[in-house]
Design an enzyme around this catalytic site. Structure first.
Site, PDB file in Angstrom:
ATOM      1  N   ASP A 278      12.042   4.868 -15.652  1.00  0.00           N
ATOM      2  CA  ASP A 278      12.936   5.542 -14.713  1.00  0.00           C
ATOM      3  C   ASP A 278      13.053   4.662 -13.475  1.00  0.00           C
ATOM      4  O   ASP A 278      12.117   4.579 -12.668  1.00  0.00           O
ATOM      5  CB  ASP A 278      12.376   6.920 -14.357  1.00  0.00           C
ATOM      6  CG  ASP A 278      13.250   7.673 -13.359  1.00  0.00           C
ATOM      7  OD1 ASP A 278      14.278   7.111 -12.917  1.00  0.00           O
ATOM      8  OD2 ASP A 278      12.884   8.816 -13.009  1.00  0.00           O
TER       9      ASP A 278
ATOM     10  N   ALA B  25      23.431   1.036 -14.348  1.00  0.00           N
ATOM     11  CA  ALA B  25      24.317   1.468 -13.261  1.00  0.00           C
ATOM     12  C   ALA B  25      25.006   2.773 -13.625  1.00  0.00           C
ATOM     13  O   ALA B  25      25.107   3.131 -14.802  1.00  0.00           O
ATOM     14  CB  ALA B  25      25.377   0.397 -12.972  1.00  0.00           C
TER      15      ALA B  25
ATOM     16  N   THR C   7      30.205  -5.697  -9.063  1.00  0.00           N
ATOM     17  CA  THR C   7      31.555  -5.372  -9.510  1.00  0.00           C
ATOM     18  C   THR C   7      32.643  -5.875  -8.560  1.00  0.00           C
ATOM     19  O   THR C   7      32.403  -6.061  -7.357  1.00  0.00           O
ATOM     20  CB  THR C   7      31.688  -3.832  -9.645  1.00  0.00           C
ATOM     21  OG1 THR C   7      33.046  -3.493  -9.936  1.00  0.00           O
ATOM     22  CG2 THR C   7      31.300  -3.136  -8.355  1.00  0.00           C
TER      23      THR C   7
ATOM     24  N   TYR D 261      32.142   4.474  -6.190  1.00  0.00           N
ATOM     25  CA  TYR D 261      31.524   3.469  -7.062  1.00  0.00           C
ATOM     26  C   TYR D 261      31.411   2.129  -6.344  1.00  0.00           C
ATOM     27  O   TYR D 261      30.336   1.513  -6.320  1.00  0.00           O
ATOM     28  CB  TYR D 261      32.352   3.323  -8.342  1.00  0.00           C
ATOM     29  CG  TYR D 261      31.919   2.194  -9.241  1.00  0.00           C
ATOM     30  CD1 TYR D 261      30.691   2.239  -9.898  1.00  0.00           C
ATOM     31  CD2 TYR D 261      32.742   1.088  -9.443  1.00  0.00           C
ATOM     32  CE1 TYR D 261      30.285   1.203 -10.729  1.00  0.00           C
ATOM     33  CE2 TYR D 261      32.344   0.047 -10.276  1.00  0.00           C
ATOM     34  CZ  TYR D 261      31.117   0.111 -10.909  1.00  0.00           C
ATOM     35  OH  TYR D 261      30.723  -0.926 -11.722  1.00  0.00           O
TER      36      TYR D 261
END
Length: 284
Positions: free
Chosen positions: A37, A61, A102, A126
């Site tokens: 985790d 992600a 990203t 995001y």
């Protein structure tokens, strides 16, 4: 080296596992939430210490861009807090970390490919959480490498390529946005680049990676259908305004890859070459 891979069940994580077989000089610990985790600081520290981890590649992600607008806290935990915890844990061992980020850290208003030093300006949850993750990793680990990528697809999981193939077979007509421009990234090619960095040595900093070339989602769909042999579906170009979504998308998110190519002597494939390879592997 002893390397921890997080998010091993995702598109990139699965491609990493395939390439591990060609990079057997290292020991890999492939984990997803069942094994580790990454929101649990104590669990991370224990795992990294007990397994004497030398480096981390964080492929995990929260990537559901639209759902992120309604799940901002969870998105921030997975995309920002967790990478920071991983970075701090590996820093204690003097190790390195690669964080996947990203094109959404940019607002998409450029008219030339984005370089790593361009000002960031995310306009979605995001994008904002991924940028916070970049900052946490760079602050937490002195030997960290951020790789921003875009339009990721592969033979694994759910992605645009598989969706367009399915819809192309199911529907006689399909509308796809033509005024958002970027470059697809075959996850296997990104994995190859990551292993080049691991094997040649991590040079800290921010990098951009996608396949070569520039295309719209509409043109990408047309190419997918052509290569997959789908001829019964008419693809119509749509304006972004005709297909509203909860999260804003960058209109232009082409990434300049000069830095990563120069640093690791990469020869990055053209997007259509990689698309054909992926569709061939899907065995349609």
């Amino acid at each position: 080296m002893r390397i921890l891979i997080t998010g091993c069940n995702g598109q990139l994580g699965n491609e990493m596992q395939l390439l591990e077989k060609e990079n057997q000089q290292h020991t890999y610990y492939n984990t997803d939430v069942a094994e580790l985790d990454i929101t649990d600081e104590a669990a991370i520290n224990r795992f990294v210490t007990d397994n004497e981890i030398d480096g981390i590649v964080n492929c995990a992600a929260y990537t559901a861009v639209d759902k992120a607008e309604d799940n901002q806290e969870l998105c921030h935990t997975l995309n920002a807090t967790a990478p920071g915890l991983l970075a701090e844990a590996i820093e204690k061992r003097g190790g390195w970390m690669i964080q996947i980020s990203t094109d959404y850290v940019f607002d998409g208003t450029n008219h030339r490919p984005y370089v790593e030093t361009d000002p960031v300006c995310p306009n979605s949850t995001y994008g904002r959480t991924k940028l916070a993750g970049e900052e946490a990793v760079l602050a937490g680990c002195s030997k960290s490498m951020i790789i921003r990528t875009a339009w990721l697809y592969s033979t694994f999981g759910n992605n645009f390529v598989k969706t367009m193939i399915r819809l192309g077979k199911e529907k006689s007509e399909l509308g796809v946005i033509f005024d958002q421009i970027g470059t697809p990234t075959y996850a296997r090619d990104l994995a190859v680049a990551i292993f080049a960095a691991i094997n040649q040595g991590i040079v800290p900093g921010v990098y951009h990676f996608s396949n070569e070339g520039v295309i719209s989602w509409y043109d990408f769909t047309k190419a997918i259908h052509r290569i997959a042999g789908i001829t019964s579906c008419h693809v119509r170009p749509l304006h972004t305004s005709e297909y509203p979504t909860p999260a804003a998308r960058p209109h232009y998110s082409v990434l300049d890859k000069t830095k990563i190519k120069a640093t690791y002597a990469l020869d990055i494939p053209y997007w259509e070459t990689s698309l054909a390879e992926c569709i061939d592997k899907l065995g349609l």
